[in-house]
Write an enzyme that holds these catalytic residues in place. Structure first.
Site, PDB file in Angstrom:
ATOM      1  CE1 TYR A 124     -41.163  53.549  -6.647  1.00 34.64           C
ATOM      2  CE2 TYR A 124     -39.401  55.123  -6.274  1.00 34.64           C
ATOM      3  CZ  TYR A 124     -40.182  54.388  -7.141  1.00 34.64           C
ATOM      4  OH  TYR A 124     -39.995  54.494  -8.492  1.00 34.64           O
ATOM      5  CG  PHE A 418     -31.171  46.973  -8.815  1.00 37.43           C
ATOM      6  CD1 PHE A 418     -32.557  46.986  -8.849  1.00 37.43           C
ATOM      7  CD2 PHE A 418     -30.543  47.007  -7.577  1.00 37.43           C
ATOM      8  CE1 PHE A 418     -33.305  47.029  -7.681  1.00 37.43           C
ATOM      9  CE2 PHE A 418     -31.278  47.048  -6.389  1.00 37.43           C
ATOM     10  CZ  PHE A 418     -32.652  47.043  -6.442  1.00 37.43           C
TER      11      PHE A 418
END
Length: 418
Positions: A124, A418
């Site tokens: 990322y 999450f």
């Protein structure tokens, strides 16, 4: 066949879940109850898929989130999750196209940052994300720790200032937990919000991905009776051949909003009968637990890794929202290949407040948006990034000045995946 990138419909959602489970190496079977549960809690307008011939070959979802920043404020975040690419469609740019679409929508909505939990580290950074918080887990050998659980005064491990610890149940944690969690967010940056569904699932209600095993709960209350922290934990059941207990207590969740509560809760879990090892679960790297022990070497680090990844979308809002411990001004030349946050900005900050605005003045520091994202919650060192060549000092000493501005007394902490 061409691959189409788009939101998925309700009828396509079971196929999207199958692709998601395949990507995460789960059994590629989607029970009806799982589909119904997920459909009730996802925003299909933010649920993207790459579709080829009616088959989903990549998944990507986001949702609205609030993440705490330095000083107790908060930022609206585009929380990215459930990102997969089928093994048959790797290296085709699908993730890049999905990410570009999602970040553009987030910037249009006015989200200040994007967040994610990276399953793999190298992916990322090329999209402008940087690791903004870390986690540490300790295993404590109570036989070496030096604590004496038989005594109960404040001077030797009991609750302080007249406080007390009471056992509780999931219903009480659902009642008092949200306020305590908000209190934690006021103390540490990097805390992401928990909705009602997260509290329900975390205490045994709602759809569970694995069979539920009820944990123990304990609440710390001050002398006035106010809850100031709680712990959730489980214990195994192991005995030696000589009938000696060898049980491990594993902390699932520990939230404390006062130092007295934090000390008392750690001392409590380290004094449960028959427990010889405590696994702390995910904690901030500067957690006080090791130094609470007479012998800190009894706490052995078993995991230490990056946790929350941050991607700044609005430099001005992000830098103005947090607080700063000293007064200084810096001109930051921010590079952003994605085109969302690049530019030159002047930050004027002091303990009384901060202002940030685009400028044409000469830069003090030149850095990629991913490096600024590492710095903004206070976890990373500007001096270390400069030593690594990831920050360019246009003015000598600017990294040291940035160090004083951005670092925080408490490291950021992101307790939730999450």
């Amino acid at each position: 066949m061409s691959v189409e990138l788009r939101t998925v419909s309700e009828s396509e959602f079971p196929e999207w879940l199958r692709a998601l489970r395949t990507g995460f190496l789960n059994e590629p079977v989607v029970p009806d109850e799982l589909v119904a549960d997920r459909l009730a809690h996802v925003d299909l307008d933010r649920t993207l898929g790459a579709v080829e011939g009616g088959r989903v070959v990549a998944t990507f979802r986001s949702f609205r989130q609030r993440v705490s920043t330095v000083g107790g404020g908060g930022l609206t975040a585009d929380a990215i999750t459930q990102v997969t690419v089928a093994p048959t469609h790797r290296r085709r740019g699908l993730l890049s196209r999905l990410m570009e679409r999602d970040l553009a929508a987030a910037r249009e909505r006015g989200d200040a940052v994007a967040t994610l939990i990276a399953a793999e580290y190298p992916i990322y950074g090329r999209y402008g994300f940087g690791p903004a918080s870390r986690l540490t887990e300790w295993s404590v050998d109570l036989r070496r720790a030096g604590l004496d659980p038989r005594r109960g005064g404040p001077e030797d491990g009991g609750p302080e200032d007249g406080g007390r610890i009471d056992l509780a149940d999931g219903a009480e944690i659902r009642r008092i937990g949200p306020d305590l969690h908000r209190g934690l967010a006021a103390l540490r940056a990097g805390v992401t919000d928990r909705g009602r569904r997260e509290w329900d699932i975390g205490t045994g209600l709602g759809h569970q991905l694995e069979p539920w095993k009820e944990p123990y709960y304990a609440v710390y209350r001050s002398a006035s009776g106010e809850p100031e922290g709680f712990v959730s934990y489980r214990c195994d059941d192991r005995w030696s051949d000589a009938k000696q207990p060898e049980n491990t207590l594993t902390v699932r969740d520990l939230i404390a909003v006062t130092p007295a509560a934090e000390r008392a809760l750690w001392r409590f879990v380290c004094s449960v009968d028959w427990v010889v090892t405590v696994r702390t679960g995910h904690r901030p790297p500067d957690d006080p637990l090791p130094l609470l022990l007479p012998d800190p070497r009894a706490a052995r680090i078993v995991s230490h890794a990056d946790m929350l990844w941050l991607r700044i979308l609005d430099v001005v809002r992000v830098l103005e929202e947090r607080t700063y411990p000293v007064a200084d001004g810096l001109v930051l030349d921010v590079r952003d290949a994605g085109g969302f946050a690049g530019g030159r900005y002047r930050l004027d900050a002091s303990p009384k407040g901060a202002s940030c605005a685009p400028t044409t003045a000469s830069a003090d520091l030149v850095l990629d948006v991913a490096e600024l994202s590492r710095l903004v919650l206070g976890d990373e060192s500007a001096v270390r990034l400069a030593l690594l060549g990831r920050i360019e000092e246009a003015v000598p000493g600017a990294a040291a000045r940035a160090e004083l501005l951005f670092r925080t007394p408490l490291l950021p902490f992101s307790p939730d995946i999450f």
